[in-house]
Scaffold this motif. Structure first.
Motif, PDB file in Angstrom:
ATOM      1  N   ARG A  82     -32.678  50.123  98.192  1.00 23.59           N
ATOM      2  CA  ARG A  82     -33.768  49.671  97.711  1.00 23.59           C
ATOM      3  C   ARG A  82     -32.889  48.655  96.313  1.00 23.59           C
ATOM      4  O   ARG A  82     -32.013  48.312  96.362  1.00 23.59           O
ATOM      5  N   ARG A  83     -33.841  47.095  96.636  1.00 27.99           N
ATOM      6  CA  ARG A  83     -32.947  46.232  95.873  1.00 27.99           C
ATOM      7  C   ARG A  83     -33.404  45.912  94.573  1.00 27.99           C
ATOM      8  O   ARG A  83     -34.081  46.839  94.276  1.00 27.99           O
ATOM      9  N   ARG A  84     -32.214  45.803  94.054  1.00 25.59           N
ATOM     10  CA  ARG A  84     -32.540  45.517  92.263  1.00 25.59           C
ATOM     11  C   ARG A  84     -33.982  44.450  92.093  1.00 25.59           C
ATOM     12  O   ARG A  84     -34.553  45.102  91.452  1.00 25.59           O
ATOM     13  N   SER A  85     -34.195  42.966  92.898  1.00 28.59           N
ATOM     14  CA  SER A  85     -34.720  42.741  92.471  1.00 28.59           C
ATOM     15  C   SER A  85     -36.138  43.666  92.724  1.00 28.59           C
ATOM     16  O   SER A  85     -37.751  42.602  92.149  1.00 28.59           O
ATOM     17  N   ALA A  86     -36.213  44.277  93.359  1.00 25.37           N
ATOM     18  CA  ALA A  86     -37.683  44.512  93.963  1.00 25.37           C
ATOM     19  C   ALA A  86     -38.435  46.012  92.732  1.00 25.37           C
ATOM     20  O   ALA A  86     -38.838  46.458  92.530  1.00 25.37           O
ATOM     21  N   LEU A  87     -36.841  46.126  91.791  1.00 25.23           N
ATOM     22  CA  LEU A  87     -37.016  47.190  91.117  1.00 25.23           C
ATOM     23  C   LEU A  87     -37.747  46.560  89.199  1.00 25.23           C
ATOM     24  O   LEU A  87     -36.949  45.558  89.072  1.00 25.23           O
TER      25      LEU A  87
END
Lengths: 268, 234
Positions: free
Chosen positions: B59-64
């Motif tokens: 999981r990418r930070r920018s996607a959360l």
């Protein structure tokens, strides 16, 4: 009842009181004599100018001129709000938040009062518009300045508390919720107190002026009530807007608390 | 099971930094005060403006959303903030509903599994929290204490409990034992290691104490010239 016209001589007598206050300040080394004298001189010049401008304006009812004066009043009020912040927002926001909230609240409520309540024809008739707007701006300005100052001051002091909530997965609104509520409350307290003591402890300035100028007391009371309700609504609306925009601006798009968006101001 | 990966993270003082911390791995960071250790942890938790990407597992930070991200990377700052009167009020933000409830804190609480059936009152989770508080040396009634009464060390331990209670996948610890006596220091180390084993969590741990780094074990990096190097080379 007839209007007793005040002569320059009468006013000079009253001005002696201010000189007396300045002398007292000098004698007791309070250090405010300069500020007292300057403020008194400012109000003299400003009010006489306003009297002259209004006198000319009442004869024209030119919407453009009236609009210009209204905008001028708004811009000065916006500047005053900014000047009173101990920590204000960097850049155009410092001016914009206060001015926008005041514009939203004061203008909409003044127009509402003129068209729906007093029903002036045309609604921009300066004899009604300018004094109402002035009263409203002056009071919402106080409320908004206090609310914004409380918001930025508390956010600065409570950085650890706000960030603790962010770290635990709160969003920005939850993280600053209690501070926002507190800021709003402090902005509203002056007008709530004024309403609660009006007529019992204090005789409001506008009503006093109207009675002295010869209006029947009942009429003066009714107008005072109208003004008070408008001020309460305007201050509430303006403070809500200012605190909302301000608290949103304290966080960026990744909901980080951005105290670097504040700079020390002159107020305090 | 989640590895923590920093890709080109740049803060005011550091970077770009690439770092891989495997699932269940502990990585120590040390360095002179003011070298930017705390800022690095804050950047990973996305509390300060920074460039780069961070991943937990896939999981990418920018996607959360920021709030979701910060629940996954548990940051324990050197000084914890407390916003309410009572200790217990600071625990109620934890996700009480469905998804995370059953994966929540269960360390050293074998009965928690049995007690945790989905769809029941979230208060049910109390055994997990009670066990956690017990492991840190507190009676359950600590939740009724007023925050003003807490000592610095108590605050530090309760801040750890409050953070673990949310159930993050990775831990970012900023000197979690700085104000503790040896007994409590051991307790905290045990709780952290227990949580790490249980959840296979990646741990990024800022510590000044060489003994602690030896005791707990794991890679050790030092901050030099805006970057991180291995301790032996320092």
């Amino acid at each position: 009842m007839t209007l007793i016209s005040l002569s320059p001589w009468d006013l000079s007598l009253a001005a002696l009181l201010v000189l007396l206050l300045a002398g007292l300040s000098w004698r007791l080394r309070l250090g405010v004599e300069r500020r007292v004298l300057i403020a008194a001189a400012r109000s003299t010049v400003q009010l006489i100018l306003l009297g002259l401008v209004l006198k000319a304006l009442f004869e024209t009812t030119d919407p453009l001129l009236i609009g210009l004066l209204a905008m001028f009043m708004l811009s000065v009020a916006g500047w005053e709000v900014m000047a009173r912040q101990k920590r204000r927002f960097r850049g155009p926001w410092g001016y914009g938040i206060g001015a926008t909230s005041m514009f939203l609240s004061s203008f909409s409520i003044t127009v509402l009062a003129l068209t729906v309540v007093i029903r002036v024809e045309p609604w921009y008739q300066p004899q009604y518009l300018i004094p109402l707007l002035g009263m409203l701006l002056g009071n919402t300005m106080n409320g908004i300045a206090i609310a914004l100052d409380s918001l930025t001051r508390q956010a600065t002091d409570a950085r650890a508390r706000i960030e603790a909530r962010l770290m635990l997965g709160a969003n920005w609104g939850e993280a600053i919720e209690d501070i926002r509520r507190d800021a709003l409350r402090s902005g509203l307290i002056p007008i709530v107190n004024a309403m609660a003591t009006a007529g019992v402890v204090s005789l409001p300035g506008m009503m006093t002026g109207q009675i002295l100028a010869g209006s029947p007391p009942m009429e003066a009371a009714k107008y005072q009530l109208l003004i008070m309700f408008m001020i309460a609504g305007g201050t509430g609306l303006g403070s809500v807007a200012a605190v909302w925009i301000g608290s949103r601006r304290l966080f960026d798009e990744r909901q980080r608390l951005r105290l670097d968006r504040l700079v020390p101001g002159r107020g305090g | 099971m989640a590895a923590l990966r920093l890709l080109g993270i740049r803060t005011l003082l550091l970077g770009p930094i690439d770092l891989d911390i495997g699932a269940g791995e502990t990585l120590f960071v040390s360095g002179a005060s003011g070298s930017g250790k705390s800022l690095l942890l804050r950047a990973v938790a996305d509390l300060d403006p920074n460039q780069g990407e961070v991943l937990i597992g896939e999981r990418r930070r920018s996607a959360l959303s920021p709030a979701q991200w910060r629940r996954r990377v548990g940051l324990l700052p050197a000084e914890s903030g407390w916003w309410a009167e009572q200790v217990g009020e600071h625990f109620e933000q934890a996700p009480s509903a469905s998804t995370q409830a059953d994966s929540r804190m269960r360390i050293n609480a074998p009965d928690a599994d049995a007690a945790q059936r989905p769809g029941e009152d979230p208060r049910r989770d109390k055994p997990g929290l009670t066990a956690l508080l017990g492991d840190l040396g507190f009676e359950p009634n600590v939740l009724d204490w007023s925050v003003g009464r807490l000592s610095t060390g108590e605050r530090q331990r309760l801040a750890l409990a409050r953070m673990l209670h949310i159930g993050p996948d990775a831990l970012l610890l900023d000197e979690p034992t700085a104000n503790l006596d040896p007994d409590n220091r051991d307790r905290v180390e045990e709780v952290i290691e227990g949580y790490q084993r249980e959840r296979d969590a990646a741990v990024l741990w800022v510590s000044h104490d060489p003994d602690q780094r030896r005791r707990v074990g794991g890679r050790s990096l030092v901050i030099r010239d805006r970057g991180l190097i291995r301790e032996e080379q320092a």
